[in-house]
Motif scaffolding. Sequence first.
Motif, PDB file in Angstrom:
ATOM      1  N   SER A 261     -42.762  -0.220 -42.809  1.00 40.84           N
ATOM      2  CA  SER A 261     -43.872  -0.878 -42.129  1.00 40.84           C
ATOM      3  C   SER A 261     -44.294  -0.057 -40.914  1.00 40.84           C
ATOM      4  N   ASP A 262     -45.500  -0.361 -40.413  1.00 45.74           N
ATOM      5  CA  ASP A 262     -46.042   0.405 -39.281  1.00 45.74           C
ATOM      6  C   ASP A 262     -45.093   0.405 -38.085  1.00 45.74           C
ATOM      7  N   SER A 263     -44.533  -0.778 -37.763  1.00 44.91           N
ATOM      8  CA  SER A 263     -43.686  -0.863 -36.568  1.00 44.91           C
ATOM      9  C   SER A 263     -42.411  -0.051 -36.755  1.00 44.91           C
ATOM     10  N   VAL A 264     -41.888  -0.044 -37.986  1.00 41.84           N
ATOM     11  CA  VAL A 264     -40.675   0.737 -38.257  1.00 41.84           C
ATOM     12  C   VAL A 264     -40.991   2.233 -38.170  1.00 41.84           C
ATOM     13  N   ARG A 265     -42.126   2.622 -38.739  1.00 41.41           N
ATOM     14  CA  ARG A 265     -42.532   4.034 -38.698  1.00 41.41           C
ATOM     15  C   ARG A 265     -42.692   4.505 -37.256  1.00 41.41           C
ATOM     16  N   GLU A 266     -43.354   3.664 -36.446  1.00 40.43           N
ATOM     17  CA  GLU A 266     -43.576   4.031 -35.044  1.00 40.43           C
ATOM     18  C   GLU A 266     -42.252   4.159 -34.292  1.00 40.43           C
ATOM     19  N   PHE A 267     -41.319   3.251 -34.601  1.00 41.81           N
ATOM     20  CA  PHE A 267     -39.999   3.318 -33.975  1.00 41.81           C
ATOM     21  C   PHE A 267     -39.303   4.633 -34.340  1.00 41.81           C
ATOM     22  N   LEU A 268     -39.285   4.950 -35.642  1.00 36.80           N
ATOM     23  CA  LEU A 268     -38.581   6.149 -36.093  1.00 36.80           C
ATOM     24  C   LEU A 268     -39.235   7.409 -35.531  1.00 36.80           C
ATOM     25  N   ASP A 269     -40.578   7.434 -35.510  1.00 30.69           N
ATOM     26  CA  ASP A 269     -41.280   8.595 -34.938  1.00 30.69           C
ATOM     27  C   ASP A 269     -40.912   8.772 -33.463  1.00 30.69           C
ATOM     28  N   GLY A 270     -40.819   7.654 -32.747  1.00 33.30           N
ATOM     29  CA  GLY A 270     -40.452   7.716 -31.327  1.00 33.30           C
ATOM     30  C   GLY A 270     -39.055   8.279 -31.138  1.00 33.30           C
ATOM     31  N   VAL A 271     -38.132   7.839 -31.990  1.00 30.75           N
ATOM     32  CA  VAL A 271     -36.759   8.355 -31.898  1.00 30.75           C
ATOM     33  C   VAL A 271     -36.741   9.855 -32.187  1.00 30.75           C
ATOM     34  N   THR A 272     -37.543  10.284 -33.166  1.00 31.02           N
ATOM     35  CA  THR A 272     -37.617  11.714 -33.485  1.00 31.02           C
ATOM     36  C   THR A 272     -38.128  12.510 -32.281  1.00 31.02           C
ATOM     37  N   GLU A 273     -39.169  11.986 -31.607  1.00 29.90           N
ATOM     38  CA  GLU A 273     -39.714  12.681 -30.433  1.00 29.90           C
ATOM     39  C   GLU A 273     -38.659  12.841 -29.336  1.00 29.90           C
ATOM     40  N   ILE A 274     -37.841  11.806 -29.158  1.00 28.48           N
ATOM     41  CA  ILE A 274     -36.859  11.843 -28.069  1.00 28.48           C
ATOM     42  C   ILE A 274     -35.659  12.718 -28.427  1.00 28.48           C
ATOM     43  N   THR A 275     -35.214  12.607 -29.679  1.00 25.34           N
ATOM     44  CA  THR A 275     -33.929  13.219 -30.047  1.00 25.34           C
ATOM     45  C   THR A 275     -34.038  14.414 -30.978  1.00 25.34           C
ATOM     46  N   GLY A 276     -35.169  14.533 -31.679  1.00 23.69           N
ATOM     47  CA  GLY A 276     -35.289  15.576 -32.691  1.00 23.69           C
ATOM     48  C   GLY A 276     -34.692  15.182 -34.035  1.00 23.69           C
ATOM     49  N   TRP A 277     -34.061  13.997 -34.105  1.00 22.93           N
ATOM     50  CA  TRP A 277     -33.489  13.576 -35.380  1.00 22.93           C
ATOM     51  C   TRP A 277     -34.604  13.288 -36.370  1.00 22.93           C
ATOM     52  N   GLU A 278     -34.380  13.689 -37.613  1.00 20.47           N
ATOM     53  CA  GLU A 278     -35.388  13.462 -38.655  1.00 20.47           C
ATOM     54  C   GLU A 278     -34.995  12.248 -39.511  1.00 20.47           C
ATOM     55  N   PHE A 279     -36.008  11.578 -40.043  1.00 16.05           N
ATOM     56  CA  PHE A 279     -35.780  10.442 -40.948  1.00 16.05           C
ATOM     57  C   PHE A 279     -36.573  10.691 -42.234  1.00 16.05           C
ATOM     58  N   PRO A 280     -36.058  11.600 -43.068  1.00 15.77           N
ATOM     59  CA  PRO A 280     -36.805  11.964 -44.278  1.00 15.77           C
ATOM     60  C   PRO A 280     -36.900  10.792 -45.253  1.00 15.77           C
ATOM     61  N   ASP A 281     -38.045  10.697 -45.943  1.00 21.55           N
ATOM     62  CA  ASP A 281     -38.274   9.584 -46.865  1.00 21.55           C
ATOM     63  C   ASP A 281     -37.201   9.489 -47.948  1.00 21.55           C
ATOM     64  N   ASP A 282     -36.672  10.666 -48.384  1.00 22.84           N
ATOM     65  CA  ASP A 282     -35.721  10.619 -49.501  1.00 22.84           C
ATOM     66  C   ASP A 282     -34.302  10.274 -49.036  1.00 22.84           C
ATOM     67  N   ASP A 283     -34.110  10.147 -47.719  1.00 20.08           N
ATOM     68  CA  ASP A 283     -32.796   9.696 -47.242  1.00 20.08           C
ATOM     69  C   ASP A 283     -32.961   8.818 -46.002  1.00 20.08           C
ATOM     70  N   LEU A 284     -33.895   7.875 -46.125  1.00 27.34           N
ATOM     71  CA  LEU A 284     -34.236   7.061 -44.969  1.00 27.34           C
ATOM     72  C   LEU A 284     -33.046   6.213 -44.524  1.00 27.34           C
ATOM     73  N   GLU A 285     -32.429   5.532 -45.483  1.00 27.76           N
ATOM     74  CA  GLU A 285     -31.336   4.633 -45.101  1.00 27.76           C
ATOM     75  C   GLU A 285     -30.126   5.394 -44.583  1.00 27.76           C
ATOM     76  N   GLY A 286     -29.857   6.540 -45.185  1.00 35.34           N
ATOM     77  CA  GLY A 286     -28.751   7.365 -44.720  1.00 35.34           C
ATOM     78  C   GLY A 286     -28.979   7.844 -43.299  1.00 35.34           C
ATOM     79  N   SER A 287     -30.212   8.248 -42.997  1.00 30.24           N
ATOM     80  CA  SER A 287     -30.483   8.767 -41.652  1.00 30.24           C
ATOM     81  C   SER A 287     -30.559   7.645 -40.622  1.00 30.24           C
ATOM     82  N   VAL A 288     -31.053   6.481 -41.032  1.00 29.95           N
ATOM     83  CA  VAL A 288     -31.086   5.341 -40.104  1.00 29.95           C
ATOM     84  C   VAL A 288     -29.660   4.920 -39.732  1.00 29.95           C
ATOM     85  N   ALA A 289     -28.738   5.045 -40.688  1.00 26.34           N
ATOM     86  CA  ALA A 289     -27.341   4.662 -40.425  1.00 26.34           C
ATOM     87  C   ALA A 289     -26.758   5.461 -39.268  1.00 26.34           C
ATOM     88  N   LYS A 290     -27.311   6.655 -39.026  1.00 24.97           N
ATOM     89  CA  LYS A 290     -26.786   7.494 -37.934  1.00 24.97           C
ATOM     90  C   LYS A 290     -27.205   7.000 -36.557  1.00 24.97           C
TER      91      LYS A 290
END
Length: 439
Positions: A248-277
């Motif tokens: 959803s839009d709010s989830v995407r915006e959250f993940l993009d914000g985390v990427t901007e701050i930390t550089g961590w990526e949340f690729p579509d093909d491993d979204l749940e795995g990367s969110v677990a981190k």
Amino acid sequence: MTDNLIEAAADEAVTLTSELIRIDTTNTGDPDTVVGERAAAEYVAEKLTEVGYEVSYVESGGTNRHNVVARLPGADPSRGALLVHGHLDVVPADPAEWSVHPFSGAVQDGYVWGRGAVDMKDMVGMTLALARHYKREGIVPPRDMIFAFLADEEAGGKYGAQWLVSNRPELFEGATEAISEVGGFSITLKDDVRAYLVETAQRGIRWMTLRVRGTAGHGSMIHRDNAVTKLSEAVAKLGNHRFPLVVSDSVREFLDGVTEITGWEFPDDDLEGSVAKLGNISRMIGATLRDTANPTMLTAGYKANVIPSVAEASVDCRILPGRLEAFDRELDDLLGPDVEREWMELPPVETTFDGAIVDAMSAAVTAEDPGSRTLPYMLSAGTDAKAFQRLGIRNFGFAPLQLPADLDFSALFHGVDERVPVDALKFGTRVLDRFFRSA
Ligand SMILES: [Zn+2]
């Protein structure tokens, strides 16, 4: 205003939170067992009238289910009012499991302890302290403020927010935006860099009953139309089903914000795995990537050798914004026409993370925690915002707390040893003060 006065309000927020926890407002969901909501509402009403508020003290459709609403006029009455709401009830707590008594409100080791410390007598305490402070000092906020202290949130608001919206909507007249739980708390993303999560969305709730009918009969016979067997198959199918991944839009915006701050990526093909981190917060964020349907109760039969004609199961379904029709279609395919479905439903909530109100929240947070930033997020559960959305109000979860990096905050909700840092309450009071004066 001097800093001393706001520090005094922050100290009072700690005292009020502790005193509110001492009033046992346990809400089991059974209206007959509710005891303390009335005492808590009387306490809040007295704190408000003491400094000059006129309060509406409303019993909401059930004995001892009291709510308190008060208004503070703002400088510009032509602007929409800001609603600040908090629930006074809490979920049960078993003293045997706790290190301090859950209704002690103990202030020790830098924390206020007890049931409701984060859900949500903390926010009620901060709000009440500022409402009193403004009245005492004659501080006029930019627009009207409505303070609402509510019953029954923990059982869906039937005797609280939902009842008031249905029966006393004039109490909220003119409100265009609202803040309440569950948001505004910090997560530490790296070193000393915090993000404050503002809730902009919630999944919808559907508490569903599945019912299967069969033919009654003797348990010793050959029997092809057994309701228990058919229901079990349906429950197993649904319980094992994975709904599709939806960002959803709010989830995407959250993940993009985390990427901007930390550089961590949340690729579509491993979204749940990367969110677990993401650590502790991943349980909450992870639950907003899909619809969920968890079977929770089973009912059938009355004797071991009697095949019953009906079997029922309860399923707790949580549905992402915009997914309702697709969810229904998926259940049609999965369960087929023989499984009857009935439900109680509360809709999803969603707003955008933009506009003057969001700017005011972000500015208030960064003024108190320079170098931090605010990010939107979706709550996997629901709050009274679902009721206020019916009035066309934009809802945000914004109960600001600056938390220690190692505190598992989401586990404290309905958890054992629920507690809130004293410093976080003081921080939150200062942030809310800045926000209320600029929103
Ligand atoms: Zn709550």
